[in-house]
Scaffold this active site. Structure first.
Site, mmCIF file in Angstrom:
data_model
loop_
_atom_site.group_PDB
_atom_site.id
_atom_site.type_symbol
_atom_site.label_atom_id
_atom_site.label_comp_id
_atom_site.label_asym_id
_atom_site.label_seq_id
_atom_site.Cartn_x
_atom_site.Cartn_y
_atom_site.Cartn_z
ATOM 1 N N GLU A 128 0.815 -1.222 0.000
ATOM 2 C CA GLU A 128 0.000 0.000 0.000
ATOM 3 C C GLU A 128 0.852 1.276 0.000
ATOM 4 O OE1 GLU A 128 -3.963 -0.457 2.278
ATOM 5 O OE2 GLU A 128 -2.555 -1.754 3.297
ATOM 6 N N SER A 143 -6.391 -2.560 1.398
ATOM 7 C CA SER A 143 -6.754 -1.980 0.099
ATOM 8 C C SER A 143 -7.334 -3.007 -0.873
ATOM 9 C CB SER A 143 -5.544 -1.290 -0.557
ATOM 10 O OG SER A 143 -5.198 -0.135 0.156
ATOM 11 N N TYR A 169 -9.787 3.497 -5.205
ATOM 12 C CA TYR A 169 -8.854 4.598 -5.483
ATOM 13 C C TYR A 169 -8.958 5.200 -6.878
ATOM 14 C CZ TYR A 169 -6.863 2.578 -1.294
ATOM 15 O OH TYR A 169 -6.705 2.106 -0.033
ATOM 16 N N ARG A 229 -11.107 2.800 11.583
ATOM 17 C CA ARG A 229 -12.274 2.719 10.689
ATOM 18 C C ARG A 229 -12.676 1.267 10.547
ATOM 19 N NH1 ARG A 229 -10.796 3.052 5.335
ATOM 20 N NH2 ARG A 229 -11.865 1.082 5.075
ATOM 21 N N ASP A 274 -15.001 -1.736 8.789
ATOM 22 C CA ASP A 274 -15.753 -2.105 7.587
ATOM 23 C C ASP A 274 -16.802 -3.141 7.957
ATOM 24 O OD1 ASP A 274 -14.132 -0.408 6.171
ATOM 25 O OD2 ASP A 274 -12.788 -1.972 5.437
ATOM 26 N N GLU A 291 -13.525 -6.001 9.259
ATOM 27 C CA GLU A 291 -12.160 -5.703 9.734
ATOM 28 C C GLU A 291 -12.140 -4.311 10.353
ATOM 29 O OE1 GLU A 291 -9.129 -4.455 7.179
ATOM 30 O OE2 GLU A 291 -10.456 -3.348 5.859
ATOM 31 N N ASN A 325 -9.445 -0.969 10.572
ATOM 32 C CA ASN A 325 -8.208 -0.360 10.061
ATOM 33 C C ASN A 325 -7.704 0.624 11.101
ATOM 34 O OD1 ASN A 325 -8.394 -1.271 7.050
ATOM 35 N ND2 ASN A 325 -10.431 -0.493 7.570
ATOM 36 N N GLY A 345 -6.994 5.252 5.385
ATOM 37 C CA GLY A 345 -6.580 6.168 4.326
ATOM 38 C C GLY A 345 -6.923 7.615 4.644
HETATM 39 N N1 LIG Z 1 -17.221 -11.650 3.506
HETATM 40 C C1 LIG Z 1 -17.398 -10.703 2.576
HETATM 41 N N2 LIG Z 1 -18.588 -10.568 1.946
HETATM 42 C C2 LIG Z 1 -18.765 -9.625 0.997
HETATM 43 N N3 LIG Z 1 -17.825 -8.758 0.616
HETATM 44 C C3 LIG Z 1 -16.619 -8.840 1.205
HETATM 45 C C4 LIG Z 1 -16.331 -9.809 2.223
HETATM 46 N N4 LIG Z 1 -15.061 -9.642 2.610
HETATM 47 C C5 LIG Z 1 -14.563 -8.631 1.877
HETATM 48 N N5 LIG Z 1 -15.490 -8.137 1.037
HETATM 49 C C6 LIG Z 1 -15.308 -7.020 0.098
HETATM 50 O O1 LIG Z 1 -13.917 -6.802 -0.049
HETATM 51 C C7 LIG Z 1 -13.548 -5.506 0.446
HETATM 52 C C8 LIG Z 1 -12.214 -5.546 1.171
HETATM 53 O O2 LIG Z 1 -12.293 -6.459 2.234
HETATM 54 P P1 LIG Z 1 -11.713 -6.132 3.674
HETATM 55 O O3 LIG Z 1 -11.943 -7.336 4.530
HETATM 56 O O4 LIG Z 1 -12.265 -4.842 4.175
HETATM 57 O O5 LIG Z 1 -10.148 -6.035 3.393
HETATM 58 P P2 LIG Z 1 -9.149 -4.811 3.078
HETATM 59 O O6 LIG Z 1 -8.232 -4.773 4.250
HETATM 60 O O7 LIG Z 1 -8.431 -5.190 1.847
HETATM 61 O O8 LIG Z 1 -9.986 -3.553 2.941
HETATM 62 C C9 LIG Z 1 -14.705 -5.097 1.352
HETATM 63 O O9 LIG Z 1 -14.758 -3.682 1.457
HETATM 64 C C10 LIG Z 1 -15.898 -5.725 0.655
HETATM 65 O O10 LIG Z 1 -16.332 -4.946 -0.456
HETATM 66 MG MG LIG Z 2 -11.428 -2.904 4.239
#
Ligand SMILES: Nc1ncnc2c1ncn2[C@@H]1O[C@H](COP(=O)(O)OP(=O)(O)O)[C@@H](O)[C@H]1O
Ligand SMILES: [Mg+2]
Length: 328
Positions: free
Chosen positions: A31, A163, A229, A268, A270, A283, A285, A289
Protein backbone atom coordinates in the site's frame (compact mmCIF):
# COMPACT_ATOMS: atom_id res chain seq x y z
CA UNK A 1 -14.77 14.35 -2.57
CA UNK A 2 -11.83 16.67 -2.43
CA UNK A 3 -10.10 17.66 0.74
CA UNK A 4 -11.18 21.24 1.21
CA UNK A 5 -8.66 23.43 2.88
CA UNK A 6 -10.03 25.58 5.69
CA UNK A 7 -8.76 28.61 7.54
CA UNK A 8 -8.30 26.52 10.66
CA UNK A 9 -5.05 27.37 12.49
CA UNK A 10 -3.84 25.93 15.76
CA UNK A 11 -3.09 28.36 18.57
CA UNK A 12 0.59 29.30 19.04
CA UNK A 13 0.46 27.45 22.40
CA UNK A 14 -0.76 24.25 20.77
CA UNK A 15 1.76 24.57 17.94
CA UNK A 16 4.47 24.84 20.56
CA UNK A 17 3.18 21.86 22.54
CA UNK A 18 3.03 19.73 19.41
CA UNK A 19 6.61 20.69 18.55
CA UNK A 20 8.24 19.10 15.51
CA UNK A 21 5.96 16.59 13.87
CA UNK A 22 7.17 13.85 11.55
CA UNK A 23 4.60 12.53 9.10
CA UNK A 24 5.62 8.95 8.39
CA UNK A 25 4.59 7.98 4.87
CA UNK A 26 5.40 5.61 2.04
CA UNK A 27 6.58 2.45 3.70
CA UNK A 28 7.53 -0.86 2.20
CA UNK A 29 4.11 -2.52 1.97
CA UNK A 30 1.88 -3.18 -1.04
CA UNK A 31 0.00 0.00 0.00
CA UNK A 32 3.02 2.30 -0.44
CA UNK A 33 1.39 4.43 -3.15
CA UNK A 34 -1.77 4.96 -1.11
CA UNK A 35 0.32 5.94 1.90
CA UNK A 36 2.30 8.50 -0.12
CA UNK A 37 -1.03 10.15 -0.97
CA UNK A 38 -2.35 9.92 2.58
CA UNK A 39 0.88 11.30 4.01
CA UNK A 40 1.13 14.26 1.67
CA UNK A 41 -2.50 15.23 2.40
CA UNK A 42 -1.76 15.01 6.15
CA UNK A 43 1.46 17.01 5.81
CA UNK A 44 -0.26 19.78 3.84
CA UNK A 45 -3.06 19.95 6.39
CA UNK A 46 -0.61 20.25 9.29
CA UNK A 47 1.37 22.96 7.53
CA UNK A 48 -1.84 24.83 6.64
CA UNK A 49 -2.88 24.64 10.29
CA UNK A 50 0.43 26.15 11.38
CA UNK A 51 2.05 23.00 12.77
CA UNK A 52 5.80 22.50 12.33
CA UNK A 53 5.74 19.32 10.25
CA UNK A 54 7.87 17.43 7.77
CA UNK A 55 7.58 14.13 5.97
CA UNK A 56 9.74 11.07 6.48
CA UNK A 57 9.53 8.56 3.66
CA UNK A 58 9.96 5.13 5.20
CA UNK A 59 11.75 3.27 2.45
CA UNK A 60 14.03 0.38 3.28
CA UNK A 61 15.18 0.21 6.90
CA UNK A 62 12.70 2.25 9.04
CA UNK A 63 15.22 2.92 11.82
CA UNK A 64 17.70 4.46 9.36
CA UNK A 65 14.95 6.66 7.89
CA UNK A 66 13.69 7.82 11.29
CA UNK A 67 17.15 8.53 12.70
CA UNK A 68 17.91 11.04 9.94
CA UNK A 69 15.31 13.52 11.20
CA UNK A 70 14.77 15.22 14.55
CA UNK A 71 11.17 15.26 15.73
CA UNK A 72 9.03 15.29 18.86
CA UNK A 73 6.05 13.17 17.76
CA UNK A 74 4.93 11.19 14.73
CA UNK A 75 1.79 11.14 12.64
CA UNK A 76 1.64 7.62 11.20
CA UNK A 77 0.25 7.79 7.67
CA UNK A 78 1.59 4.35 6.75
CA UNK A 79 -0.74 1.57 5.66
CA UNK A 80 -0.35 -2.17 5.77
CA UNK A 81 2.49 -4.33 6.96
CA UNK A 82 5.42 -2.55 8.60
CA UNK A 83 3.39 0.62 9.27
CA UNK A 84 -0.01 -0.45 10.54
CA UNK A 85 0.95 -3.72 12.21
CA UNK A 86 2.78 -2.67 15.37
CA UNK A 87 6.26 -2.69 13.86
CA UNK A 88 6.80 1.06 13.48
CA UNK A 89 4.81 1.58 16.69
CA UNK A 90 7.36 -0.60 18.52
CA UNK A 91 10.23 1.33 17.01
CA UNK A 92 8.69 4.64 18.14
CA UNK A 93 8.10 3.21 21.63
CA UNK A 94 11.78 2.31 21.86
CA UNK A 95 12.73 5.83 20.77
CA UNK A 96 10.22 7.24 23.27
CA UNK A 97 8.40 9.25 20.59
CA UNK A 98 4.63 9.67 20.92
CA UNK A 99 2.70 8.61 17.82
CA UNK A 100 -0.84 8.74 16.50
CA UNK A 101 -3.35 5.92 16.67
CA UNK A 102 -3.24 2.49 18.22
CA UNK A 103 -0.35 0.97 20.14
CA UNK A 104 1.68 -2.12 19.30
CA UNK A 105 -0.83 -4.74 20.40
CA UNK A 106 -3.98 -3.30 18.78
CA UNK A 107 -2.08 -2.45 15.58
CA UNK A 108 -0.69 -5.97 15.29
CA UNK A 109 -4.02 -7.54 16.09
CA UNK A 110 -6.05 -5.42 13.68
CA UNK A 111 -3.58 -6.10 10.86
CA UNK A 112 -4.36 -9.78 11.24
CA UNK A 113 -7.94 -10.33 10.07
CA UNK A 114 -7.94 -13.93 11.32
CA UNK A 115 -7.00 -13.05 14.92
CA UNK A 116 -9.35 -10.06 14.89
CA UNK A 117 -12.24 -12.28 13.85
CA UNK A 118 -11.36 -14.85 16.51
CA UNK A 119 -11.36 -12.11 19.12
CA UNK A 120 -14.71 -10.72 17.93
CA UNK A 121 -16.20 -14.21 18.04
CA UNK A 122 -14.83 -14.59 21.56
CA UNK A 123 -16.54 -11.43 22.79
CA UNK A 124 -19.75 -12.19 20.90
CA UNK A 125 -19.50 -9.63 18.11
CA UNK A 126 -20.83 -10.71 14.69
CA UNK A 127 -18.30 -11.50 11.95
CA UNK A 128 -18.93 -13.73 8.91
CA UNK A 129 -18.24 -17.46 9.50
CA UNK A 130 -14.85 -18.45 8.13
CA UNK A 131 -12.04 -20.95 7.89
CA UNK A 132 -8.38 -20.12 7.60
CA UNK A 133 -5.70 -22.04 5.72
CA UNK A 134 -2.00 -21.62 6.35
CA UNK A 135 -0.66 -23.45 3.31
CA UNK A 136 0.39 -26.59 5.15
CA UNK A 137 -0.96 -29.68 3.38
CA UNK A 138 -3.82 -27.90 1.61
CA UNK A 139 -5.58 -30.40 -0.66
CA UNK A 140 -8.28 -29.90 -3.26
CA UNK A 141 -10.93 -31.84 -1.37
CA UNK A 142 -10.64 -29.32 1.50
CA UNK A 143 -12.09 -26.67 -0.76
CA UNK A 144 -15.09 -28.82 -1.57
CA UNK A 145 -15.83 -29.33 2.09
CA UNK A 146 -15.29 -25.63 2.87
CA UNK A 147 -17.73 -24.67 0.10
CA UNK A 148 -20.21 -27.18 1.46
CA UNK A 149 -19.81 -26.00 5.03
CA UNK A 150 -19.91 -22.22 4.47
CA UNK A 151 -21.89 -22.14 1.21
CA UNK A 152 -20.98 -20.31 -2.01
CA UNK A 153 -20.15 -17.57 -2.84
CA UNK A 154 -17.15 -17.07 -0.58
CA UNK A 155 -14.73 -14.25 0.04
CA UNK A 156 -11.06 -15.23 -0.14
CA UNK A 157 -8.42 -12.91 1.27
CA UNK A 158 -4.87 -12.77 2.58
CA UNK A 159 -5.08 -12.49 6.38
CA UNK A 160 -2.68 -9.52 6.55
CA UNK A 161 -3.18 -7.17 3.61
CA UNK A 162 -5.21 -4.05 2.91
CA UNK A 163 -6.75 -1.98 0.10
CA UNK A 164 -8.54 -5.14 -1.15
CA UNK A 165 -5.20 -6.47 -2.42
CA UNK A 166 -5.39 -10.22 -3.13
CA UNK A 167 -9.15 -10.47 -2.40
CA UNK A 168 -11.52 -12.43 -4.67
CA UNK A 169 -15.13 -13.53 -4.64
CA UNK A 170 -15.41 -17.24 -5.46
CA UNK A 171 -18.67 -18.58 -6.84
CA UNK A 172 -17.52 -22.16 -7.51
CA UNK A 173 -15.03 -24.63 -6.07
CA UNK A 174 -12.73 -24.05 -9.06
CA UNK A 175 -12.78 -20.30 -8.43
CA UNK A 176 -12.17 -20.97 -4.75
CA UNK A 177 -9.01 -22.95 -5.51
CA UNK A 178 -7.79 -20.23 -7.89
CA UNK A 179 -8.63 -17.43 -5.44
CA UNK A 180 -6.86 -19.30 -2.65
CA UNK A 181 -3.70 -19.67 -4.77
CA UNK A 182 -3.77 -15.96 -5.63
CA UNK A 183 -4.33 -14.87 -2.03
CA UNK A 184 -1.56 -17.20 -0.84
CA UNK A 185 0.90 -15.21 -2.93
CA UNK A 186 0.33 -12.28 -0.57
CA UNK A 187 0.20 -14.16 2.72
CA UNK A 188 0.66 -17.78 3.72
CA UNK A 189 -2.39 -17.34 5.97
CA UNK A 190 -5.55 -17.13 3.86
CA UNK A 191 -9.03 -16.43 5.15
CA UNK A 192 -12.09 -17.91 3.44
CA UNK A 193 -15.31 -16.37 4.71
CA UNK A 194 -18.99 -16.43 3.94
CA UNK A 195 -19.91 -13.82 1.35
CA UNK A 196 -22.32 -11.19 2.65
CA UNK A 197 -24.02 -9.54 -0.28
CA UNK A 198 -24.32 -6.13 1.30
CA UNK A 199 -25.01 -3.22 1.30
CA UNK A 200 -21.64 -2.23 2.65
CA UNK A 201 -20.89 0.40 5.28
CA UNK A 202 -17.82 1.88 6.88
CA UNK A 203 -17.67 3.61 10.23
CA UNK A 204 -14.93 5.96 11.35
CA UNK A 205 -14.34 5.96 15.09
CA UNK A 206 -12.65 9.02 16.57
CA UNK A 207 -11.73 9.00 20.26
CA UNK A 208 -14.02 6.01 20.84
CA UNK A 209 -17.07 7.64 19.22
CA UNK A 210 -18.48 6.76 15.80
CA UNK A 211 -18.64 9.50 13.17
CA UNK A 212 -21.60 9.45 10.73
CA UNK A 213 -21.86 6.09 8.94
CA UNK A 214 -20.99 5.96 5.23
CA UNK A 215 -22.83 3.63 2.85
CA UNK A 216 -20.90 2.39 -0.19
CA UNK A 217 -21.94 0.96 -3.51
CA UNK A 218 -20.02 0.00 -6.62
CA UNK A 219 -20.76 -1.64 -9.97
CA UNK A 220 -17.64 -3.75 -9.41
CA UNK A 221 -18.12 -7.22 -7.89
CA UNK A 222 -17.07 -5.69 -4.56
CA UNK A 223 -15.24 -2.65 -3.20
CA UNK A 224 -11.94 -3.59 -4.86
CA UNK A 225 -8.71 -1.61 -5.30
CA UNK A 226 -10.00 0.22 -8.40
CA UNK A 227 -13.32 1.03 -6.77
CA UNK A 228 -11.41 2.40 -3.77
CA UNK A 229 -8.85 4.60 -5.48
CA UNK A 230 -9.47 4.96 -9.21
CA UNK A 231 -13.10 4.61 -10.27
CA UNK A 232 -15.37 7.63 -10.29
CA UNK A 233 -18.52 5.48 -10.26
CA UNK A 234 -18.17 4.39 -6.63
CA UNK A 235 -21.07 5.86 -4.68
CA UNK A 236 -20.80 7.08 -1.12
CA UNK A 237 -23.96 7.65 0.90
CA UNK A 238 -23.84 10.20 3.67
CA UNK A 239 -26.25 10.02 5.40
CA UNK A 240 -25.92 6.28 5.07
CA UNK A 241 -29.53 5.52 4.12
CA UNK A 242 -30.01 3.46 7.30
CA UNK A 243 -32.89 4.35 9.57
CA UNK A 244 -32.02 5.96 12.91
CA UNK A 245 -32.18 2.68 14.89
CA UNK A 246 -29.93 0.82 12.47
CA UNK A 247 -27.50 3.76 12.26
CA UNK A 248 -27.24 3.66 16.03
CA UNK A 249 -26.83 -0.13 16.06
CA UNK A 250 -23.96 -0.14 13.54
CA UNK A 251 -22.31 2.84 15.29
CA UNK A 252 -22.37 1.05 18.64
CA UNK A 253 -21.17 -2.19 17.04
CA UNK A 254 -18.23 -0.36 15.44
CA UNK A 255 -17.30 1.34 18.71
CA UNK A 256 -17.34 -2.06 20.45
CA UNK A 257 -15.33 -3.59 17.59
CA UNK A 258 -12.60 -0.99 18.17
CA UNK A 259 -12.75 -1.17 21.93
CA UNK A 260 -12.43 -4.97 21.95
CA UNK A 261 -9.30 -4.81 19.79
CA UNK A 262 -7.87 -2.07 22.03
CA UNK A 263 -7.73 0.67 19.39
CA UNK A 264 -6.71 4.18 20.38
CA UNK A 265 -7.22 7.60 18.80
CA UNK A 266 -8.85 6.74 15.52
CA UNK A 267 -9.80 3.76 13.37
CA UNK A 268 -12.27 2.72 10.69
CA UNK A 269 -14.46 -0.36 10.75
CA UNK A 270 -15.75 -2.11 7.59
CA UNK A 271 -19.17 -3.71 7.94
CA UNK A 272 -21.54 -5.67 5.66
CA UNK A 273 -25.31 -5.92 6.09
CA UNK A 274 -27.16 -9.09 5.05
CA UNK A 275 -30.63 -9.55 3.56
CA UNK A 276 -32.13 -9.86 7.02
CA UNK A 277 -30.68 -6.48 8.00
CA UNK A 278 -28.01 -7.97 10.31
CA UNK A 279 -24.54 -6.40 10.44
CA UNK A 280 -21.30 -8.40 10.06
CA UNK A 281 -17.88 -7.01 10.93
CA UNK A 282 -15.18 -7.47 8.29
CA UNK A 283 -12.16 -5.70 9.73
CA UNK A 284 -10.83 -2.67 11.58
CA UNK A 285 -8.21 -0.36 10.06
CA UNK A 286 -5.96 1.34 12.61
CA UNK A 287 -4.26 3.72 10.14
CA UNK A 288 -7.04 4.36 7.63
CA UNK A 289 -6.58 6.17 4.33
CA UNK A 290 -6.28 9.94 4.39
CA UNK A 291 -6.20 10.58 0.63
CA UNK A 292 -8.65 12.94 -1.03
CA UNK A 293 -10.87 9.88 -1.78
CA UNK A 294 -10.71 8.66 1.78
CA UNK A 295 -13.60 7.76 4.00
CA UNK A 296 -12.60 9.04 7.45
CA UNK A 297 -12.20 12.65 6.18
CA UNK A 298 -15.53 12.26 4.37
CA UNK A 299 -17.32 11.18 7.55
CA UNK A 300 -15.58 13.90 9.57
CA UNK A 301 -16.65 16.55 7.06
CA UNK A 302 -20.26 15.43 7.43
CA UNK A 303 -19.89 15.92 11.18
CA UNK A 304 -18.60 19.47 10.56
CA UNK A 305 -14.92 18.63 11.13
CA UNK A 306 -12.59 19.94 8.42
CA UNK A 307 -9.64 17.91 7.19
CA UNK A 308 -7.21 20.18 9.06
CA UNK A 309 -9.17 19.88 12.30
CA UNK A 310 -9.37 16.11 11.92
CA UNK A 311 -5.63 15.77 11.41
CA UNK A 312 -4.90 18.00 14.41
CA UNK A 313 -7.40 16.13 16.60
CA UNK A 314 -5.75 12.81 15.77
CA UNK A 315 -2.36 14.36 16.54
CA UNK A 316 -3.49 16.11 19.74
CA UNK A 317 -4.33 12.71 21.18
CA UNK A 318 -0.58 12.07 21.44
CA UNK A 319 -0.39 14.88 24.03
CA UNK A 320 -2.92 13.48 26.43
CA UNK A 321 -2.29 9.73 26.40
CA UNK A 322 0.98 8.03 27.12
CA UNK A 323 2.46 5.56 24.65
CA UNK A 324 1.76 1.89 25.10
CA UNK A 325 4.88 0.93 27.02
CA UNK A 326 4.56 3.80 29.47
CA UNK A 327 0.97 2.83 30.24
CA UNK A 328 1.82 -0.77 31.06
N1 LIG B 1 -17.22 -11.65 3.51
C1 LIG B 1 -17.40 -10.70 2.58
N2 LIG B 1 -18.59 -10.57 1.95
C2 LIG B 1 -18.76 -9.62 1.00
N3 LIG B 1 -17.82 -8.76 0.62
C3 LIG B 1 -16.62 -8.84 1.21
C4 LIG B 1 -16.33 -9.81 2.22
N4 LIG B 1 -15.06 -9.64 2.61
C5 LIG B 1 -14.56 -8.63 1.88
N5 LIG B 1 -15.49 -8.14 1.04
C6 LIG B 1 -15.31 -7.02 0.10
O1 LIG B 1 -13.92 -6.80 -0.05
C7 LIG B 1 -13.55 -5.51 0.45
C8 LIG B 1 -12.21 -5.55 1.17
O2 LIG B 1 -12.29 -6.46 2.23
P1 LIG B 1 -11.71 -6.13 3.67
O3 LIG B 1 -11.94 -7.34 4.53
O4 LIG B 1 -12.27 -4.84 4.18
O5 LIG B 1 -10.15 -6.04 3.39
P2 LIG B 1 -9.15 -4.81 3.08
O6 LIG B 1 -8.23 -4.77 4.25
O7 LIG B 1 -8.43 -5.19 1.85
O8 LIG B 1 -9.99 -3.55 2.94
C9 LIG B 1 -14.70 -5.10 1.35
O9 LIG B 1 -14.76 -3.68 1.46
C10 LIG B 1 -15.90 -5.73 0.66
O10 LIG B 1 -16.33 -4.95 -0.46
MG1 LIG C 1 -11.43 -2.90 4.24
Amino acid sequence: MSVVSSNYRVSPELAQKLGKVAVLLGGNSAEREVSLNSGSAVLNALLNAGVDAQAIDIKGNPLDCIKRVEFDRAFIALHGRGGEDGTIQGLLECLNKPYTGSGIMASALAMDKLRTKQLWQGVGLPTPPFVSLDGAGVETHYFESIAERLGLPLSVKPAREGSSIGIKKATSVDELVQAYNEAAEFDAQVLIEKWVEGPEFTVAVLDGKALPVIGLSTDHVFYDYDAKYLADDTHYYLPSGLDADKEQEISKLSELACESVGCKGWARVDVMQDDAGEFWLLEVNTAPGMTDHSLVPMAAKHAGITFEELVVRILEDTLKTPNESSSL
